[in-house]
Structures are given as structure tokens and as C-alpha cells.
Design a protein around this motif. Structure first.
Motif, PDB file in Angstrom:
ATOM      1  N   THR A  19      32.710  41.170  44.009  1.00  0.00           N
ATOM      2  CA  THR A  19      33.232  39.851  43.681  1.00  0.00           C
ATOM      3  C   THR A  19      32.993  39.548  42.212  1.00  0.00           C
ATOM      4  O   THR A  19      32.114  40.133  41.582  1.00  0.00           O
ATOM      5  N   ASP A  20      33.779  38.612  41.680  1.00  0.00           N
ATOM      6  CA  ASP A  20      33.655  38.203  40.287  1.00  0.00           C
ATOM      7  C   ASP A  20      34.107  36.754  40.172  1.00  0.00           C
ATOM      8  O   ASP A  20      35.009  36.326  40.899  1.00  0.00           O
ATOM      9  N   ASP A  21      33.465  36.006  39.278  1.00  0.00           N
ATOM     10  CA  ASP A  21      33.814  34.597  39.070  1.00  0.00           C
ATOM     11  C   ASP A  21      34.448  34.320  37.710  1.00  0.00           C
ATOM     12  O   ASP A  21      34.933  33.219  37.474  1.00  0.00           O
ATOM     13  N   PHE A  22      34.394  35.284  36.807  1.00  0.00           N
ATOM     14  CA  PHE A  22      34.898  35.058  35.466  1.00  0.00           C
ATOM     15  C   PHE A  22      35.817  36.192  35.050  1.00  0.00           C
ATOM     16  O   PHE A  22      35.462  37.355  35.267  1.00  0.00           O
ATOM     17  N   ARG A  26      37.814  36.215  41.928  1.00  0.00           N
ATOM     18  CA  ARG A  26      38.585  37.385  42.330  1.00  0.00           C
ATOM     19  C   ARG A  26      37.714  38.422  43.019  1.00  0.00           C
ATOM     20  O   ARG A  26      36.494  38.335  43.008  1.00  0.00           O
ATOM     21  N   ILE A  27      38.396  39.408  43.592  1.00  0.00           N
ATOM     22  CA  ILE A  27      37.758  40.620  44.095  1.00  0.00           C
ATOM     23  C   ILE A  27      38.258  41.756  43.220  1.00  0.00           C
ATOM     24  O   ILE A  27      39.462  41.887  42.986  1.00  0.00           O
ATOM     25  N   LYS A  46      35.896  30.029  45.958  1.00  0.00           N
ATOM     26  CA  LYS A  46      34.937  31.093  46.251  1.00  0.00           C
ATOM     27  C   LYS A  46      34.840  31.357  47.750  1.00  0.00           C
ATOM     28  O   LYS A  46      34.669  32.497  48.168  1.00  0.00           O
ATOM     29  N   SER A  47      34.977  30.312  48.553  1.00  0.00           N
ATOM     30  CA  SER A  47      34.887  30.515  50.004  1.00  0.00           C
ATOM     31  C   SER A  47      36.047  31.359  50.521  1.00  0.00           C
ATOM     32  O   SER A  47      35.865  32.215  51.390  1.00  0.00           O
ATOM     33  N   ALA A  48      37.239  31.166  49.980  1.00  0.00           N
ATOM     34  CA  ALA A  48      38.386  31.992  50.373  1.00  0.00           C
ATOM     35  C   ALA A  48      38.153  33.439  49.950  1.00  0.00           C
ATOM     36  O   ALA A  48      38.435  34.374  50.707  1.00  0.00           O
ATOM     37  N   ARG A  49      37.621  33.625  48.756  1.00  0.00           N
ATOM     38  CA  ARG A  49      37.323  34.971  48.279  1.00  0.00           C
ATOM     39  C   ARG A  49      36.278  35.646  49.156  1.00  0.00           C
ATOM     40  O   ARG A  49      36.439  36.790  49.560  1.00  0.00           O
TER      41      ARG A  49
END
Length: 65
Positions: A19-22, A26-27, A46-49
Motif C-alpha cells: 500500500t501507499d498513501d503518497f 493506491r496499491i 484508505k478503507s477502500a484500498r
């Protein structure tokens, strides 16, 4: 997992995800055709990811980094 170990796993047919936030939620993945981290899917939350990440891990040839 270091990059040498990742390459061994990829050559065995696995796809590695993380996972990544920046810069966005995304994945990312590495696989047989792409040896560097590449976006697999983008998400609004983030919950959907995280839900999709868990779904992907149920696949037999997908592992988390």
C-alpha cells in the motif's frame, strides 16, 4: 524483503503488492513484467484500498511486501 529476495519470488511467479498513501491512495505492485514498483489501482479512501488489498491477498500467487 530485500530486492534480491523479491526477484526470486517474482521469478517463481508471484506478484508482490504494497500500500501507499503518497502521492495518492493506491496499491503498488511488482511482477514478472515490471521489476519496479508500479501503481496497480488508485482509491478515494484508505478503507477502500485496504479492503481491496485484503481481497488481492486471497489470490494464491499474490503476497504482501
Amino acid at each position: 524483503m530485500d530486492s534480491t529476495s523479491q526477484q526470486k519470488v517474482i521469478r517463481a511467479g508471484f506478484m508482490i503488492i504494497r500500500t501507499d498513501d503518497f502521492p495518492n491512495i493506491r496499491i503498488k505492485y511488482k511482477g514478472a513484467t515490471l521489476q519496479s514498483w508500479t501503481t496497480l489501482e488508485k482509491f478515494e479512501t484508505k478503507s477502500a484500498r485496504d479492503k481491496r488489498f485484503q481481497e488481492l491477498l486471497k489470490e494464491p500467487m499474490v503476497i504482501a511486501d
